[in-house]
Design a protein around this motif. Structure first.
Motif, short mmCIF file in Angstrom:
data_model
loop_
_atom_site.label_atom_id
_atom_site.label_comp_id
_atom_site.label_asym_id
_atom_site.label_seq_id
_atom_site.Cartn_x
_atom_site.Cartn_y
_atom_site.Cartn_z
N ILE A 335 0.86 -1.18 0.00
CA ILE A 335 0.00 0.00 0.00
C ILE A 335 0.89 1.23 0.00
O ILE A 335 1.64 1.46 0.96
CB ILE A 335 -0.92 0.04 1.23
CG1 ILE A 335 -1.79 -1.22 1.29
CG2 ILE A 335 -1.80 1.29 1.23
CD1 ILE A 335 -2.61 -1.33 2.55
N PRO A 336 0.88 2.05 -1.06
CA PRO A 336 1.71 3.26 -1.08
C PRO A 336 1.32 4.20 0.06
O PRO A 336 0.17 4.22 0.51
CB PRO A 336 1.38 3.88 -2.45
CG PRO A 336 0.84 2.75 -3.27
CD PRO A 336 0.13 1.86 -2.31
N GLN A 337 2.26 5.00 0.50
CA GLN A 337 2.01 5.92 1.61
C GLN A 337 0.91 6.92 1.28
O GLN A 337 0.14 7.33 2.17
CB GLN A 337 3.30 6.65 1.98
CG GLN A 337 3.22 7.43 3.28
CD GLN A 337 2.92 6.55 4.48
OE1 GLN A 337 3.50 5.48 4.63
NE2 GLN A 337 2.01 6.98 5.34
N LYS A 338 0.81 7.31 0.01
CA LYS A 338 -0.23 8.29 -0.34
C LYS A 338 -1.62 7.71 -0.17
O LYS A 338 -2.58 8.46 0.06
CB LYS A 338 -0.01 8.79 -1.77
CG LYS A 338 -0.11 7.74 -2.86
CD LYS A 338 0.15 8.36 -4.23
CE LYS A 338 0.10 7.31 -5.34
NZ LYS A 338 0.36 7.90 -6.67
N PHE A 339 -1.76 6.38 -0.29
CA PHE A 339 -3.04 5.74 0.02
C PHE A 339 -3.33 5.87 1.51
O PHE A 339 -4.42 6.24 1.93
CB PHE A 339 -3.02 4.26 -0.35
CG PHE A 339 -3.06 3.96 -1.83
CD1 PHE A 339 -2.68 4.89 -2.76
CD2 PHE A 339 -3.47 2.71 -2.27
CE1 PHE A 339 -2.71 4.61 -4.12
CE2 PHE A 339 -3.51 2.41 -3.62
CZ PHE A 339 -3.12 3.36 -4.55
#
Length: 383
Positions: A335-339
């Motif tokens: 899960i990317p940090q921006k998510f």
């Protein structure tokens, strides 16, 4: 009071091989097992428990990548006679390697090849080998239409031929793919309980009541999952049917012409859209828009795996417009940090369940209680 005695004996000393794609989740799983075993064996003086209390059960391993892109797996400690669990996230596109001076992102094919390398490095010395692959490799290519490959079935047979005894995954797209390996253990666990628990924790105003909420399946393939949610929560269920153009193929699939709704009235109700994954998110966006046209109240999307292969800009737009209230998704794939930073996203931690799975199988106990969380969900709903 008589001292408590623990008599169960593990199948073999526990060893967990955590692939580079799963370092964060693997560390959490290991911490749970360490703490649980320290508490469980604290009052036991049995000799066969001494070696089971460790600071970590993770086996020191490494994937060495050569400059031309080839690779090999290395195990830096003995695994002879151990009960080995290989944990890997084949969907983690954030892992990179260097080839001819160019940085490349690892694909699911690269990750799966690494799993086989790790099994090869074990070289038959382990007492038993299990693969925990939360996102099933090639799980979307589980059946053949016309002249197509059967990638998932072939991958499972490769693992079986390499000596893997059990394969564990979560919310498999089609569990019948296990028919390809009838002599090997295959279990598809569910994240339903953890997701419902997270929803209850995040927003105590959510009312799991038949007059206040409905469960919606985004297509016919997710209907079984939607029916399960509806049955344990005591809710009505609806279905969106995808009308496709079977004269065309775009990106390997027949394009969707329109989503048709079948079910009870949704006006004034909260909606729970359930599915195994979000790829591009196109179907969820269209369904959310259609539900809002029908005057649905809050729309919650719950999935096991979130990708947003085309980016999250449209998700941000739909959140700001009020089409989608929250998205609940597990941490079983990257899960990317921006998510994680987005107001609409809620991460559901699955590390405790995976640690329980490893502990249970290591002691040769039945995994059936982990497969069915109906009673636990009903307790949350009752509260």
């Amino acid at each position: 009071m008589e001292e408590q005695k623990i008599t169960k004996i593990p199948f073999g000393q526990l060893g967990i091989i955590v692939h580079d794609s799963c370092k964060g989740l693997g560390k959490k799983v290991d911490d749970y097992i360490v703490n649980r075993r320290r508490e469980e064996f604290a009052s036991s003086c049995s000799e066969y428990h001494v070696d089971e209390i460790k600071d970590s059960y993770i086996i020191d391993s490494k994937i060495v990548r050569f400059a031309n892109g080839e690779a090999k797996a290395q195990l830096k400690e003995s695994i002879r006679g151990k009960d080995i669990y290989i944990l890997a996230d084949i969907g983690n596109y954030n892992v990179t390697y260097n080839m001819f001076g160019i940085e490349n992102r690892m694909s699911p094919d690269d990750h799966f090849q690494d799993i086989k390398r790790l099994i090869s490095a074990i070289a038959g010395k382990a007492r038993r080998i299990h693969v925990i692959m939360p996102l099933l490799y090639e799980g979307r290519q589980d059946k053949r239409n016309s002249r197509e490959s059967l990638d998932c079935a072939m991958a499972l047979q490769e693992l079986e031929n390499l000596g893997v005894e059990n394969i564990f995954t979560f919310d498999a797209h089609e569990t019948r793919v296990q028919n390809a390996i009838p002599q090997t253990g295959f279990e598809s666990l569910h994240s339903t309980y953890q997701i419902i628990k997270a929803m209850h924790r995040v927003d105590d105003q959510i009312c799991f009541d038949k007059d206040e909420m409905m469960v919606i399946s985004p297509d016919t393939g997710a209907m079984d999952r939607a029916i399960y949610y509806a049955s344990v929560l005591g809710l009505d269920v609806g279905l969106f049917y995808k009308r496709r153009d079977y004269k065309k193929i775009v990106d390997g699939r027949n394009p969707i012409i329109q989503h048709e709704y079948m079910g009870a009235e949704v006006a004034g109700k909260d909606i729970l859209i359930v599915d195994d994954m979000i790829a591009s998110g196109g179907s969820v966006f269209e369904i959310a828009r259609e539900l809002k046209k029908k005057n649905a109240r809050n729309i919650y999307v719950v999935v096991s795996f979130t990708f947003f292969t085309n980016g999250i800009e449209k998700m941000n737009e739909y959140y700001e417009k009020g089409y989608i209230t929250k998205l609940f998704s597990t941490n079983m794939t990257y899960i990317p940090q921006k998510f994680k930073d987005a107001d609409w996203f809620e991460e559901v931690d699955m590390s405790k369940l995976i640690s329980l799975l490893i502990d249970t199988v290591n002691y040769d106990d039945s995994v059936s209680p982990l497969l069915d969380a109906t009673n636990k969900i009903k307790k949350i709903v009752g509260k």
